[in-house]
Design an enzyme around this catalytic site. Structure first.
Site, PDB file in Angstrom:
ATOM      1  CG  ASP A  68      -0.327  -0.172   2.538  1.00  0.00           C
ATOM      2  OD1 ASP A  68       0.687  -0.880   2.616  1.00  0.00           O
ATOM      3  OD2 ASP A  68      -0.838   0.390   3.530  1.00  0.00           O
ATOM      4  CG  HIS A  69       3.167   2.380   2.853  1.00  0.00           C
ATOM      5  ND1 HIS A  69       3.177   3.525   3.619  1.00  0.00           N
ATOM      6  CD2 HIS A  69       2.359   1.506   3.508  1.00  0.00           C
ATOM      7  CE1 HIS A  69       2.414   3.349   4.696  1.00  0.00           C
ATOM      8  NE2 HIS A  69       1.912   2.127   4.648  1.00  0.00           N
TER       9      HIS A  69
END
Length: 287
Positions: A68-69
């Site tokens: 997600d990063h």
């Protein structure tokens, strides 16, 4: 005037919602640095939506390699190349090998003269960096102590340079206003649970951007086991770091809105001043 512009391109964590994308924060300082903190999926589109070309970024700093990063990185790097730029990427040392496969320069810190960026170890389930940004804003001089000095000498002293006037060497520390802080600091934690070693390493900051994956409806011990924080954890960290501003982000998709986070934030007597931004919100901070 030392001024930061923060645009929250993605304020969610792990799973996106229709109105809450994955982690990404655009930071622009008064010196012209353009920095992206984390690169959630689709971040290049969000940059274009706020009028920022990927090729214009000074730095992209990712906190860790959870998807997600970082899922926005490949497209961001490719587009920057097409536009004639080259991304300078910061990440944890353990991730340098895989990040370098994108064909970019990878480091774990940056020294741009008046801006330094360094990795601070946080407490997550994988190797992760919080990013500590430190600006040298120069000295504020005590007018009584510099009375009669020429303007060229004042300029150098403000920049932190010693001068020689009339055979006398003057160091900036000797004529500075002791109440003025020379350095201004911002810490972006990325994902972390409560982290005493982070607090000890950092000391104090002016601005803290801290994850608050959970509000107060989850057992804190469970949150900590997963390497995440509650609103109360973030507030405690801000007070320990003597932050004037606390921003809560990385909100779990389990929350359909941020009402509970904002209720809890509203109960905190300043300092710190607590903000819970939505996607595309802009925050201007005078340091």
């Amino acid at each position: 005037m030392p001024l930061l512009k923060l645009v929250f391109l993605g304020t969610g964590g792990a799973v996106p919602r229709a109105d809450r994308m994955l982690p990404a924060i655009y930071l622009e300082d008064w010196l012209g640095h353009r920095i992206l903190l984390d690169a959630g999926e689709g971040v290049q589109y969000r940059l274009f939506q706020i009028g920022v070309a990927p090729s214009s970024l000074t730095l992209v700093a990712v906190t860790h390699m959870h998807e997600d990063h970082v899922l926005g990185l490949p497209g961001l790097v490719i587009t920057a190349k097409f536009l004639g730029g080259k991304v300078k990427l910061l990440g944890p040392r353990s991730a340098h090998g895989i990040l370098s496969r994108l064909g970019v320069d990878v480091a774990d810190g940056y020294d741009g003269g008046r801006l330094r960026v360094r990795c601070v170890e946080v407490c997550h389930t994988v190797d992760a960096c919080g990013w500590l940004l430190e600006w040298d804003v120069g000295y504020k001089l005590d007018l009584k102590k510099v009375e009669g000095l020429p303007k060229w000498a004042l300029t150098k002293l403000i920049r932190g340079e010693e001068v020689e006037v009339g055979g006398r060497v003057i160091r900036p520390e000797e004529v500075a206003d002791p109440a003025h802080k020379r350095y201004r600091r911002l810490l972006y934690t990325g994902d972390t649970g409560p982290c005493p070693r982070m607090l000890k390493t950092v000391g104090e900051v002016d601005v803290l951007i801290h994850e608050a994956t959970f509000a107060d409806d989850v057992d804190p011990n469970k949150a900590h086991e997963e390497g995440h924080s509650t609103v109360a954890d973030a507030v405690e960290a801000a007070k320990a770091l003597r932050a004037g501003v606390l921003v809560l982000t990385h909100i779990s998709a389990r929350y359909t809105d941020k009402a509970r986070h904002r209720q809890l934030a509203g109960r905190v007597p300043p300092p710190p001043h607590v903000y819970v931004p939505d996607d595309f919100d802009t925050l201007l901070v005078q340091l």
